[in-house]
Design an enzyme around this catalytic site. Structure first.
Site, PDB file in Angstrom:
ATOM      1  N   HIS A   1     -17.219   3.820 -16.876  1.00 23.72           N
ATOM      2  CA  HIS A   1     -17.086   2.384 -16.720  1.00 23.72           C
ATOM      3  C   HIS A   1     -18.378   2.041 -16.462  1.00 23.72           C
ATOM      4  O   HIS A   1     -18.661   0.528 -17.231  1.00 23.72           O
ATOM      5  CB  HIS A   1     -15.949   2.770 -16.377  1.00 23.72           C
ATOM      6  CG  HIS A   1     -14.567   3.115 -16.741  1.00 23.72           C
ATOM      7  ND1 HIS A   1     -14.321   2.670 -18.043  1.00 23.72           N
ATOM      8  CD2 HIS A   1     -14.079   4.223 -16.611  1.00 23.72           C
ATOM      9  CE1 HIS A   1     -13.633   3.557 -18.251  1.00 23.72           C
ATOM     10  NE2 HIS A   1     -12.434   4.141 -17.108  1.00 23.72           N
TER      11      HIS A   1
ATOM     12  N   GLY B   1       2.536   5.314   4.725  1.00 21.88           N
ATOM     13  CA  GLY B   1       1.683   5.876   5.765  1.00 21.88           C
ATOM     14  C   GLY B   1       0.168   5.475   5.211  1.00 21.88           C
ATOM     15  O   GLY B   1      -0.348   6.085   6.539  1.00 21.88           O
ATOM     16  N   THR B   2      -0.246   4.291   5.235  1.00 25.08           N
ATOM     17  CA  THR B   2      -1.755   4.101   5.295  1.00 25.08           C
ATOM     18  C   THR B   2      -1.431   3.594   6.814  1.00 25.08           C
ATOM     19  O   THR B   2      -2.272   2.139   6.896  1.00 25.08           O
ATOM     20  CB  THR B   2      -2.006   3.343   4.441  1.00 25.08           C
ATOM     21  OG1 THR B   2      -0.658   2.288   3.786  1.00 25.08           O
ATOM     22  CG2 THR B   2      -2.183   3.813   2.651  1.00 25.08           C
ATOM     23  N   GLY B   3       0.202   3.028   7.613  1.00 21.13           N
ATOM     24  CA  GLY B   3       0.372   2.576   8.964  1.00 21.13           C
ATOM     25  C   GLY B   3      -0.039   0.297   8.080  1.00 21.13           C
ATOM     26  O   GLY B   3       0.109  -0.613   9.569  1.00 21.13           O
ATOM     27  N   LYS B   4       0.913  -0.071   7.309  1.00 17.64           N
ATOM     28  CA  LYS B   4       1.686  -1.198   7.437  1.00 17.64           C
ATOM     29  C   LYS B   4       2.329  -1.649   8.652  1.00 17.64           C
ATOM     30  O   LYS B   4       1.895  -2.623   9.159  1.00 17.64           O
ATOM     31  CB  LYS B   4       2.284  -1.346   5.697  1.00 17.64           C
ATOM     32  CG  LYS B   4       1.487  -0.961   4.387  1.00 17.64           C
ATOM     33  CD  LYS B   4       2.341  -0.857   4.299  1.00 17.64           C
ATOM     34  CE  LYS B   4       3.291   0.303   3.030  1.00 17.64           C
ATOM     35  NZ  LYS B   4       2.546   1.964   3.777  1.00 17.64           N
ATOM     36  N   THR B   5       3.530  -0.146   8.975  1.00 14.79           N
ATOM     37  CA  THR B   5       3.821  -0.889   9.423  1.00 14.79           C
ATOM     38  C   THR B   5       3.343  -1.064  11.296  1.00 14.79           C
ATOM     39  O   THR B   5       3.970  -2.089  11.921  1.00 14.79           O
ATOM     40  CB  THR B   5       5.748  -0.024  10.041  1.00 14.79           C
ATOM     41  OG1 THR B   5       5.764   0.325   8.645  1.00 14.79           O
ATOM     42  CG2 THR B   5       6.973  -0.224  11.156  1.00 14.79           C
TER      43      THR B   5
ATOM     44  N   HIS C   1     -16.766   9.770 -14.761  1.00 12.92           N
ATOM     45  CA  HIS C   1     -15.276   8.922 -15.732  1.00 12.92           C
ATOM     46  C   HIS C   1     -15.521   7.895 -15.093  1.00 12.92           C
ATOM     47  O   HIS C   1     -15.949   6.916 -15.839  1.00 12.92           O
ATOM     48  CB  HIS C   1     -14.409   9.709 -15.518  1.00 12.92           C
ATOM     49  CG  HIS C   1     -12.951   8.763 -15.970  1.00 12.92           C
ATOM     50  ND1 HIS C   1     -12.572   8.901 -17.242  1.00 12.92           N
ATOM     51  CD2 HIS C   1     -13.253   7.151 -15.868  1.00 12.92           C
ATOM     52  CE1 HIS C   1     -12.449   8.496 -17.030  1.00 12.92           C
ATOM     53  NE2 HIS C   1     -11.701   7.026 -16.606  1.00 12.92           N
ATOM     54  N   GLU C   2     -15.495   7.299 -13.270  1.00 17.47           N
ATOM     55  CA  GLU C   2     -16.079   6.095 -13.052  1.00 17.47           C
ATOM     56  C   GLU C   2     -17.168   5.222 -12.594  1.00 17.47           C
ATOM     57  O   GLU C   2     -17.636   4.464 -13.477  1.00 17.47           O
ATOM     58  CB  GLU C   2     -15.182   5.544 -11.212  1.00 17.47           C
ATOM     59  CG  GLU C   2     -13.136   6.380 -11.407  1.00 17.47           C
ATOM     60  CD  GLU C   2     -12.961   5.555 -12.553  1.00 17.47           C
ATOM     61  OE1 GLU C   2     -13.050   4.505 -12.505  1.00 17.47           O
ATOM     62  OE2 GLU C   2     -11.243   6.115 -12.974  1.00 17.47           O
TER      63      GLU C   2
ATOM     64  N   GLY D   1       0.545  -1.100   0.304  1.00 18.73           N
ATOM     65  CA  GLY D   1      -0.231  -0.008   0.303  1.00 18.73           C
ATOM     66  C   GLY D   1       0.736   1.316   0.146  1.00 18.73           C
ATOM     67  O   GLY D   1       2.375   1.218   0.068  1.00 18.73           O
TER      68      GLY D   1
HETATM   69  P1  ADP Z   1       3.561   2.861   7.014  1.00 17.42           P
HETATM   70  O1  ADP Z   1       4.235   1.765   7.177  1.00 17.42           O
HETATM   71  O2  ADP Z   1       2.638   2.293   5.860  1.00 17.42           O
HETATM   72  O3  ADP Z   1       4.498   3.885   5.765  1.00 17.42           O
HETATM   73  P2  ADP Z   1       3.075   3.598   9.817  1.00 17.42           P
HETATM   74  O4  ADP Z   1       2.415   2.737  10.101  1.00 17.42           O
HETATM   75  O5  ADP Z   1       4.635   3.847   9.943  1.00 17.42           O
HETATM   76  O6  ADP Z   1       2.606   3.680   7.603  1.00 17.42           O
HETATM   77  O7  ADP Z   1       2.144   4.912   9.906  1.00 17.42           O
HETATM   78  C1  ADP Z   1       2.694   5.785  10.142  1.00 17.42           C
HETATM   79  C2  ADP Z   1       1.580   6.685  11.628  1.00 17.42           C
HETATM   80  O8  ADP Z   1       1.026   7.168  10.766  1.00 17.42           O
HETATM   81  C3  ADP Z   1       1.140   5.812  12.391  1.00 17.42           C
HETATM   82  O9  ADP Z   1       2.286   5.521  13.399  1.00 17.42           O
HETATM   83  C4  ADP Z   1       0.072   5.821  12.439  1.00 17.42           C
HETATM   84  O10 ADP Z   1       0.155   7.335  14.050  1.00 17.42           O
HETATM   85  C5  ADP Z   1      -0.279   6.501  11.963  1.00 17.42           C
HETATM   86  N1  ADP Z   1      -1.278   6.106  11.070  1.00 17.42           N
HETATM   87  C6  ADP Z   1      -0.603   5.766   9.749  1.00 17.42           C
HETATM   88  N2  ADP Z   1      -1.959   4.501   9.150  1.00 17.42           N
HETATM   89  C7  ADP Z   1      -3.147   4.439  10.493  1.00 17.42           C
HETATM   90  C8  ADP Z   1      -4.448   3.665  10.481  1.00 17.42           C
HETATM   91  N3  ADP Z   1      -4.947   2.424   9.839  1.00 17.42           N
HETATM   92  N4  ADP Z   1      -4.954   3.771  12.097  1.00 17.42           N
HETATM   93  C9  ADP Z   1      -4.720   4.243  12.680  1.00 17.42           C
HETATM   94  N5  ADP Z   1      -3.115   5.269  12.418  1.00 17.42           N
HETATM   95  C10 ADP Z   1      -2.604   5.292  11.622  1.00 17.42           C
HETATM   96 ZN    ZN Z   2     -11.278   5.373 -16.684  1.00 16.05          ZN
HETATM   97 MG    MG Z   3       6.141   1.312   6.312  1.00 13.82          MG
END
Ligand code: ADP
Ligand code: ZN
Ligand code: MG
Length: 610
Positions: free
Chosen positions: A423, A200-204, A419-420, A197
């Site tokens: 489709h 910053g979406t929260g993978k870590t 647009h979407e 993803g």
């Molecule tokens: P990634 O690893 O996807 O780049 P991180 O897990 O490092 O992103 O996210 C960084 C910070 O953003 C987290 O420590 C948290 O504070 C915030 N954050 C990101 N995604 C979420 C989420 N889904 N829910 C709550 N906080 C989130």
């Molecule tokens: Zn399209």
């Molecule tokens: Mg990360």
């Protein structure tokens, strides 16, 4: 690495500097004034010499000097001249004198040997530190941090807005808690789970939450930490990491930023790439080697899955991929709620309004937003965070994000929504385009502003002509909707056009599906990539005239399907409007929702579908 090298260069510089200073201090306390022999004799005559010691080569002693009115004793030294009168003169003046065998041992010791020892000491210290930090001396020891359950207070409650990913991961946790439940029936859990993803979406965060929830040891390491200066270190580290993990099973190994080490191995390796390749190979070997029932789960995260080596994604390796996408409006609301827990908010704040104002924000952006707004309130001396602060913070962050990953503005959002929906509407209205699963305008990746996901019902080996035409119509549906609604078309359909054109071209040249050209295979002959001169056009196996015919045929197909798509949309204009509106509001809708809209309009007799 480079940064640390500079760091240690500083240490060396400091050490040299320290040596010079110490040398200076020591020679000052032992300060010896060197004078000429005649000066010495002069001083002797004036009675300024207090005492002397005569060595084989030098005469050293103390003389009285007057320095700004204060009488001082000054150590002096002069070269000894063979002077038989000297002893007589000394006796005459009543100067105490001794003869010594010269030893400069202590002076040397203090002014040079001591600083050198110090220098060596610092040097050793620096190397030790470097060793600890980057495998200089402990080459090959993995630096994976081990977190235990107690250290990691992160739970699934701290992660919001990524429900689908969470559901899938919960199963993994269950496996770690009760492996027997799964292995009893012989089930194998995937060896590797890859979180994919945007940043910053929260993978870590998700990975840490898993560790926190399952309460097993958690080895966390970043892909970039594997890639070292010394060839072989990364590979040794991978080996070591897996060995450690096996002794601690059940446990989780988490490799963050897998792309740093898992980049596709190219044919053109230049120097340093060898190292990464070795490391990657070792990882593949280890992944094949461990028993998935042993309770070691490999988790990895990346925001660039497209550059990963295909070997990593093969079955038996990272065979389960979990998409951690940017949150939709509801998801953003949930994430905001997680982050405002410890913040004092004003009563008038409507978080869903904040969520509505932040399309395209990832979890990290939202966390940042809450923080910025709070800081603003503090700066203004307020007791609680107000909507004003949120508005201002959003503006600031949007300005930053716009530069980074082009957030879309209100007007663009509307265009994308239509647009979407276009489709999707075409796809639902023609028989051969397959079911529509979801439609979203949450920006994704670099290029796609939104997308309509439609997956064919089953794996297709054969496609009928009518189905191919339906697909072309669907691909052109986005642009058709734009033209009908806005009377103008945008550049957003670039990808659609190339897909449609490609399909049309294949129909004409490969499948012989055009009436005018007939049953003929007209692919261009391709030269061996090793022989041809790059940049030269490929050899054609047909005439210029045929080539023109092909172009005409492709155009004919595209034009026809575009007209068809437009017809479908014009007939169901009210469904398009309703669908786009719903999409603008919710940002993500299921294909079924649009279908229901279509059906209800059709029943109402409005603008009857199909
Ligand atoms: P990634 O690893 O996807 O780049 P991180 O897990 O490092 O992103 O996210 C960084 C910070 O953003 C987290 O420590 C948290 O504070 C915030 N954050 C990101 N995604 C979420 C989420 N889904 N829910 C709550 N906080 C989130
Ligand atoms: Zn399209
Ligand atoms: Mg990360």
């Amino acid at each position: 690495m480079e940064k640390r090298m500079k760091f240690s260069a500083w240490y060396v510089f400091l050490a040299i500097w320290a040596v010079l200073i110490i040398h200076n201090i020591i020679s000052q306390t032992f300060q010896v004034k060197t004078i000429s022999y005649s000066e010495f004799l002069g001083a002797l005559d004036k009675g300024e010499i207090a005492e002397v010691a005569i060595t084989q080569t030098h005469i050293q002693g103390k003389m009285k000097t007057v320095d700004s009115g204060i009488e001082k004793e000054q150590t002096f030294s002069t070269v000894r001249v063979d002077d038989p009168e000297l002893t007589k003169k000394l006796v005459e003046r009543g100067v105490r004198f001794t003869g010594v065998i010269e030893s400069t041992f202590f002076r040397d010791l203090f002014s040079w040997i001591f600083p050198i020892l110090l220098f060596v000491g610092i040097w050793y210290y620096v190397f030790r530190r470097m060793g600890a930090q980057q495998g200089f001396m402990t080459v090959g020891r993995s630096k994976a941090k081990i977190y235990m359950e107690e250290d990691l207070k992160i739970t699934f409650n701290d992660v919001a807005g990524v429900d689908e990913a969470l559901e899938e991961l919960k199963e993994t946790v269950e496996f770690l808690k009760e492996p027997g439940k799964f292995t009893r029936l012989g089930a194998k859990l995937p060896r590797g789970v890859l979180l994919v993803g945007p940043p910053g979406t929260g993978k870590t965060l998700l990975a840490k939450a898993i560790a926190g929830e399952s309460g097993v040891p958690f080895f966390s390491i970043s892909g970039s930490e594997f890639v070292e200066m010394f060839v072989g270190v990364g590979a040794a580290r991978v080996r070591d990491l897996f060995q450690q993990a096996k002794t601690k099973a059940p446990c989780i190994i988490f490799i963050d930023e897998l792309d740093a080490l898992g980049k596709a191995r190219g044919g053109m390796t230049v120097g340093g790439h060898d190292e990464r390749e070795q490391t990657l190979n070792q990882l593949l070997v280890e992944m094949d080697g461990f028993d998935p029932t042993s309770g070691v789960i490999l988790l990895a995260a990346t925001n660039r899955p497209e550059i990963l080596d295909p070997a990593l994604l093969r079955p038996g390796r990272f065979d389960r991929q979990i998409l951690v996408d940017r949150p939709d409006k509801k998801g953003r609301l949930d994430i905001l709620q997680v982050h405002i827990k410890n913040i004092k908010l004003a009563r008038n704040i409507d978080l869903s309004e904040v969520a509505a104002m932040t399309p395209g924000f990832a979890g990290a952006d939202l966390a940042n937003l809450v923080n910025e707004a709070t800081l603003l309130a503090v700066r203004r001396g307020k007791d609680e965070v107000d909507m004003d602060e949120f508005r201002e913070a959003i503006e600031r962050i949007v300005a930053g994000l716009e530069k980074k990953n082009r957030l879309i503005n209100e007007e663009e959002r509307k265009i994308v929504a239509y647009h979407e929906t276009g489709h999707a509407l075409v796809a639902l209205s023609v028989p051969g385009a397959g079911p529509v699963q979801k439609i979203t305008i949450v920006p994704r990746g670099v290029a796609a502003l939104g997308y309509t996901l439609n997956v064919p019902t089953e794996e297709r080996y054969l496609m009928k002509k009518s189905e191919l035409l339906d697909r072309i119509a669907m691909a052109l549906g986005g642009r058709a909707a734009e033209e009908i609604v806005f009377g103008d078309i945008s550049t957003g359909a670039h990808n659609d056009l190339s897909k449609a054109t490609e399909t049309a071209r294949s129909m004409v040249t490969q499948y012989g599906m055009d009436e005018v050209l007939g049953q003929v295979y007209l692919e261009q002959g391709s030269r061996s990539p090793y022989l041809g001169v790059p940049g030269l056009p490929e050899e054609k196996k047909y005439s210029e005239e045929t080539s023109r015919e092909i172009d005409k045929a492709v155009h004919r197909i595209l034009d026809e399907q575009y007209r068809r798509a437009k017809d479908i949309i014009i007939r169901q204009r009210s469904v398009l409007d309703a669908g786009a509106e719903l999409l603008l509001e919710k940002e993500k809708i299921e294909g079924n929702e649009l279908k229901r809209l279509m059906e209800s309009r059709a029943e109402a007799g409005g603008d009857g579908a199909r």
